[in-house]
Design a protein around this motif. Structure first.
Motif, PDB file in Angstrom:
ATOM      1  N   VAL A   1     -20.165 -14.581  65.917  1.00 42.27           N
ATOM      2  CA  VAL A   1     -20.951 -15.382  67.123  1.00 42.27           C
ATOM      3  C   VAL A   1     -20.073 -16.559  67.519  1.00 42.27           C
ATOM      4  O   VAL A   1     -19.289 -17.066  66.928  1.00 42.27           O
ATOM      5  CB  VAL A   1     -22.381 -15.585  66.627  1.00 42.27           C
ATOM      6  N   ASP A   2     -20.200 -17.003  68.564  1.00 44.86           N
ATOM      7  CA  ASP A   2     -19.351 -17.860  69.194  1.00 44.86           C
ATOM      8  C   ASP A   2     -20.012 -19.283  69.165  1.00 44.86           C
ATOM      9  O   ASP A   2     -19.172 -20.274  69.828  1.00 44.86           O
ATOM     10  CB  ASP A   2     -18.760 -17.546  70.632  1.00 44.86           C
ATOM     11  N   GLY A   3     -20.918 -19.614  68.268  1.00 42.90           N
ATOM     12  CA  GLY A   3     -21.352 -20.849  67.791  1.00 42.90           C
ATOM     13  C   GLY A   3     -22.651 -21.035  67.362  1.00 42.90           C
ATOM     14  O   GLY A   3     -23.203 -19.849  66.966  1.00 42.90           O
ATOM     15  N   VAL A   4     -23.372 -22.220  67.281  1.00 42.41           N
ATOM     16  CA  VAL A   4     -24.666 -22.345  66.910  1.00 42.41           C
ATOM     17  C   VAL A   4     -25.468 -22.346  68.196  1.00 42.41           C
ATOM     18  O   VAL A   4     -25.163 -23.084  69.278  1.00 42.41           O
ATOM     19  CB  VAL A   4     -24.822 -23.601  65.965  1.00 42.41           C
ATOM     20  N   TYR A   5     -26.510 -21.430  68.105  1.00 45.69           N
ATOM     21  CA  TYR A   5     -27.426 -21.382  69.190  1.00 45.69           C
ATOM     22  C   TYR A   5     -28.708 -22.261  69.241  1.00 45.69           C
ATOM     23  O   TYR A   5     -29.327 -22.305  67.890  1.00 45.69           O
ATOM     24  CB  TYR A   5     -27.687 -20.135  69.633  1.00 45.69           C
ATOM     25  N   SER A   6     -29.239 -22.751  70.203  1.00 45.42           N
ATOM     26  CA  SER A   6     -30.575 -23.464  70.222  1.00 45.42           C
ATOM     27  C   SER A   6     -31.692 -22.322  69.546  1.00 45.42           C
ATOM     28  O   SER A   6     -32.585 -22.998  69.087  1.00 45.42           O
ATOM     29  CB  SER A   6     -31.033 -23.836  71.379  1.00 45.42           C
ATOM     30  N   THR A   7     -31.623 -21.140  69.634  1.00 42.19           N
ATOM     31  CA  THR A   7     -32.503 -20.256  68.836  1.00 42.19           C
ATOM     32  C   THR A   7     -31.725 -18.984  69.057  1.00 42.19           C
ATOM     33  O   THR A   7     -30.640 -18.868  69.481  1.00 42.19           O
ATOM     34  CB  THR A   7     -33.860 -20.230  69.367  1.00 42.19           C
TER      35      THR A   7
ATOM     36  N   GLN B   1     -29.273 -35.965  77.483  1.00 40.07           N
ATOM     37  CA  GLN B   1     -30.633 -36.656  77.971  1.00 40.07           C
ATOM     38  C   GLN B   1     -31.944 -36.011  77.919  1.00 40.07           C
ATOM     39  O   GLN B   1     -31.883 -34.816  78.195  1.00 40.07           O
ATOM     40  CB  GLN B   1     -30.055 -36.948  79.259  1.00 40.07           C
ATOM     41  N   GLY B   2     -32.748 -36.551  77.306  1.00 38.08           N
ATOM     42  CA  GLY B   2     -34.260 -36.097  77.606  1.00 38.08           C
ATOM     43  C   GLY B   2     -34.539 -35.028  76.429  1.00 38.08           C
ATOM     44  O   GLY B   2     -35.526 -34.454  76.611  1.00 38.08           O
ATOM     45  N   ILE B   3     -33.255 -34.625  75.405  1.00 36.55           N
ATOM     46  CA  ILE B   3     -33.723 -33.598  74.700  1.00 36.55           C
ATOM     47  C   ILE B   3     -33.799 -34.185  73.156  1.00 36.55           C
ATOM     48  O   ILE B   3     -32.865 -34.875  72.552  1.00 36.55           O
ATOM     49  CB  ILE B   3     -32.461 -32.757  74.704  1.00 36.55           C
ATOM     50  N   VAL B   4     -34.984 -33.749  72.381  1.00 38.86           N
ATOM     51  CA  VAL B   4     -34.905 -34.357  71.071  1.00 38.86           C
ATOM     52  C   VAL B   4     -35.233 -33.251  70.115  1.00 38.86           C
ATOM     53  O   VAL B   4     -34.981 -33.337  68.790  1.00 38.86           O
ATOM     54  CB  VAL B   4     -36.591 -35.090  70.983  1.00 38.86           C
ATOM     55  N   VAL B   5     -35.160 -31.995  70.536  1.00 39.92           N
ATOM     56  CA  VAL B   5     -35.226 -30.809  69.440  1.00 39.92           C
ATOM     57  C   VAL B   5     -33.839 -30.153  69.896  1.00 39.92           C
ATOM     58  O   VAL B   5     -33.506 -29.581  70.880  1.00 39.92           O
ATOM     59  CB  VAL B   5     -36.309 -29.848  69.756  1.00 39.92           C
ATOM     60  N   ARG B   6     -32.880 -30.027  68.749  1.00 37.86           N
ATOM     61  CA  ARG B   6     -31.945 -29.180  68.874  1.00 37.86           C
ATOM     62  C   ARG B   6     -32.034 -27.674  68.789  1.00 37.86           C
ATOM     63  O   ARG B   6     -31.256 -27.123  69.532  1.00 37.86           O
ATOM     64  CB  ARG B   6     -30.781 -29.818  67.620  1.00 37.86           C
ATOM     65  N   GLY B   7     -32.710 -27.306  68.007  1.00 37.47           N
ATOM     66  CA  GLY B   7     -32.775 -25.753  67.813  1.00 37.47           C
ATOM     67  C   GLY B   7     -34.226 -25.513  67.203  1.00 37.47           C
ATOM     68  O   GLY B   7     -34.993 -26.045  66.560  1.00 37.47           O
ATOM     69  N   ILE B   8     -34.264 -24.072  67.463  1.00 42.52           N
ATOM     70  CA  ILE B   8     -35.622 -23.522  66.972  1.00 42.52           C
ATOM     71  C   ILE B   8     -35.261 -22.403  66.267  1.00 42.52           C
ATOM     72  O   ILE B   8     -34.840 -21.399  66.277  1.00 42.52           O
ATOM     73  CB  ILE B   8     -36.465 -23.068  68.110  1.00 42.52           C
ATOM     74  N   ALA B   9     -35.827 -22.257  64.897  1.00 44.36           N
ATOM     75  CA  ALA B   9     -35.601 -21.261  63.847  1.00 44.36           C
ATOM     76  C   ALA B   9     -36.689 -20.405  63.378  1.00 44.36           C
ATOM     77  O   ALA B   9     -37.856 -21.212  63.421  1.00 44.36           O
ATOM     78  CB  ALA B   9     -34.723 -21.819  62.523  1.00 44.36           C
ATOM     79  N   TYR B  10     -36.517 -19.269  63.103  1.00 47.46           N
ATOM     80  CA  TYR B  10     -37.863 -18.616  62.449  1.00 47.46           C
ATOM     81  C   TYR B  10     -37.446 -17.869  61.301  1.00 47.46           C
ATOM     82  O   TYR B  10     -36.099 -17.498  60.952  1.00 47.46           O
ATOM     83  CB  TYR B  10     -38.350 -17.942  63.529  1.00 47.46           C
ATOM     84  N   GLU B  11     -38.290 -17.714  60.381  1.00 48.76           N
ATOM     85  CA  GLU B  11     -38.233 -16.805  59.287  1.00 48.76           C
ATOM     86  C   GLU B  11     -39.293 -15.746  59.026  1.00 48.76           C
ATOM     87  O   GLU B  11     -40.443 -16.414  59.164  1.00 48.76           O
ATOM     88  CB  GLU B  11     -38.196 -17.714  58.095  1.00 48.76           C
ATOM     89  N   LYS B  12     -38.869 -14.388  58.817  1.00 47.87           N
ATOM     90  CA  LYS B  12     -39.886 -13.584  58.710  1.00 47.87           C
ATOM     91  C   LYS B  12     -40.360 -13.240  57.442  1.00 47.87           C
ATOM     92  O   LYS B  12     -39.954 -13.871  56.398  1.00 47.87           O
ATOM     93  CB  LYS B  12     -39.464 -12.215  59.641  1.00 47.87           C
TER      94      LYS B  12
END
Lengths: 418, 418
Positions: free
Chosen positions: A176-182, A249-260
């Motif tokens: 993959v070409d990097g870390v994604y926000s989700t 600017q204006g962003i506090v959450v870097r990413g969203i992860a989930y686990e099934k």
């Protein structure tokens, strides 16, 4: 001139063609004026093939020492071939096994930890203008035994080498070409992150973002090794992982992860005595069951209730363990619920921004989804919810925390091993 | 209690079933009350597969160092699997690579020579009642590089280990059940030899009897290691190779060997000057051409004639080399003849039995075959003859020297590698 460590996973060197492409990339990096150390995993399915071979020989579990002896040949084949490929492009190169590279570990076969890194040989080869190619995932114990680092091992090797030789940068090449926000497979407008902090990466890695192994991130944090996660198939800029990552600017959450495949177990009517919790979780640990979120609710009329999550695959054996200690603990009832998921938001910014957790709960509630459990840390909020509307929840949170982008996201291929 | 080294070649461990059968055999040896050290080659075609892989990566010749790095993984896989197989039969076992086993070599990659053997680790494991399983064919150089011993390497490893640990016996398991008086595929009544001396074995090995590599025999002779050559597929007694081998009553020739595809080159009209012979053979050596028998006939009126043999495959390039130095040497003519064979009789007894060579010439002449060249040593007579009636010649010699037996000979399977 920079000193760069480049790490390539098994799928990046899956066949001769890919091996040659990686060699080209390494040579380009050198010719840009860098000193280059490469860490490489076993080719494609080699490790699985070796495991299959061992199963033809042994019923049951083979000795971990002999398994390490067997599996480390996979990386040794990779480094020899990659060194030949680089040499045939006209650049001097030399391959090293883990023990030759000075990667000293403890004696825990199949899950050894790096205890020392003696970089003399690597420095000598670099001084001779050679590209140095090191077998990932392996080391040598104080007794002179060949060890493996366990899952995520090659990432950890790369970071340990980078720390040991004082590299300016450790590039982790993956599919993959990097870390994604989700997960871009769920949210089409997921954004590739330019930067992320060690702590955020660590949370995401623990939450199942398979791009980097938590142990490698931890090592990078401890030794302040600057990481870049990028694709071995494109020239795109990757994601930089470092101590202080700039937030937009204006962003506090870097990413969203989930686990099934999360299950929840509730034990109620537990007589209030010291050491009751410890008894339960010791029994589960002895059975090799990992417990994730633990919540103890208030004590009513002398008896307590607490809840925790385990992987769905461990639910049955966990319930058996708990039945087995019912008499000892004297609890009234144990119940369970499967088919749950855990959704988490991660961001260093939330520590100084109150109301982030509330915004998360609000977003989830508006979808009519009930929240079964909550767990928080300085830079993370996790909610356990029913699995059904998972994609909707992730998408809604992605939008609510301002992470949507218009770019088409890269959708990852098969996950890299190690 | 004896200390025994057992060596198994690649075809003996060609697949999981064979590997398990070898493990069974090793365990039996231990349970008979012996201490056991095992040397094993790479499984079946592994080495060829690895070479193929390198050819997919590199056009031309890859670096010998990287080739050693690549190929030594084959034996490492074997020792790990064999150790697992032994363990699963309930006996403690431990595998070692060459460097772990203390096999120190010089730095000549792909054809390294053993310079030292440090057996401490092996002794320690034996003292712990373990079966020790060592990767053949490989060692470590003074610079800490992984080396290979070249052809016959695993045999040499076994003999060197046997010498280093002071073994009572070194058993070489192969796909024939011993050393024969001649090739059983040519002479049906060839006899399996009970004993043979190092020197005789050495001559036979050099003459193409592929059962043992000459270097291993030489090593065994130098360190007085008692060898046994026997089959890994049967329980038959093998052939003992030692310093003084008992000869049967009335037998002076131990065995008959032959080599096909021999060519003879004759250089005539060579002006008599010092150093002429050296010039010719230096030029051939520089071109990598092996010369076998050399015969110089008398000098007539100031010019000499000499003849020598090379392999058929080298004939063309040898003739080119010789043309290239004609002006320098000033010889009159060079001619060649292909399609020849070399037949040899070997036996320590012939040194004290005059007339053996004459009996050989007589037998060959009676078949109407002309002898082109002769070469003799203390324990060997070789004749170069036309290839046509080779089988008849070998059979006639076998009978003439009293070697025929009534037993049906074992006919070898595919030759073992290394």
């Amino acid at each position: 001139m920079a000193l760069v460590v480049m790490k390539f996973g098994g799928s990046s060197v899956g066949d001769a063609e890919r091996m040659k492409r990686v060699a080209r990339r390494i040579v380009d990096k050198k010719r840009e004026g860098n000193q280059v150390v490469v860490v490489v995993s076993a080719m494609g399915d080699t490790t699985d093939d070796l495991i299959d071979l061992s199963k033809q020989i042994v019923d049951g579990t083979p000795s971990a020492r002999e398994m390490d002896m067997l599996l480390t040949t996979g990386e040794q084949v990779s480094v020899a071939l990659l060194s030949m490929a680089v040499q045939s492009l006209g650049e001097p190169a030399i391959s090293y096994t883990g023990w030759q590279a000075g990667l000293h570990t403890d004696s825990a076969h199949s899950k050894a930890r790096i205890i020392d890194m003696k970089p003399e040989r690597l420095h000598k080869s670099l001084a001779e203008d050679k590209i140095v190619i090191v077998a990932g995932f392996q080391g040598i114990s104080p007794e002179g035994e060949i060890t493996t680092l366990g899952r995520g091992g090659s990432d950890t090797t790369a970071v340990a080498l980078a720390a040991g030789i004082g590299a300016d940068l450790c590039e982790i090449y993956t599919d993959v070409d990097g870390v994604y926000s989700t997960d871009p497979r769920v949210v089409k407008c997921a954004r590739k992150l330019n930067e992320i902090s060690y702590d955020e990466m660590l949370e995401l890695a623990h939450l199942g973002a398979a791009v980097l192994h938590p142990r490698a991130v931890e090592y990078a944090k401890n030794y302040n090794v600057k990481l870049v996660v990028r694709s071995s198939f494109t020239q795109n800029e990757g994601t930089i992982v470092k101590e202080e990552a700039v937030m937009e600017q204006g962003i506090v959450v870097r990413g969203i992860a989930y686990e099934k495949n999360v299950a929840r177990i509730v034990i109620s009517g537990v007589p209030e005595k010291p050491g009751q919790l410890a008894k339960v979780f010791n029994a589960l640990a002895e059975a090799g069951i990992n417990v994730d979120i633990i919540v103890q609710s208030g004590v009513h009329s002398g008896s307590a209730e607490f809840a925790f999550t385990v992987a769905m695959s461990d639910l049955e054996s966990a319930m058996r363990v708990i039945s087995g200690i019912q008499a000892d603990i004297g609890f009234a009832e144990a119940s369970s619920e499967g088919d749950l998921v855990k959704v988490s938001i991660v961001g260093a910014g939330m520590a100084s921004n109150p109301g982030v957790a509330a915004a998360m709960f609000d977003t989830i509630s508006k979808l009519g989804v009930s929240i079964n459990m909550v767990s928080t840390s300085e830079i993370k909020v996790s909610c356990v919810i029913p699995s059904e509307p998972l994609a909707d929840v992730v998408r809604a949170l992605h939008t609510a925390f301002g992470l949507d982008t218009n770019e088409q996201a890269f959708v990852g291929g098969p996950a890299e091993r190690r």
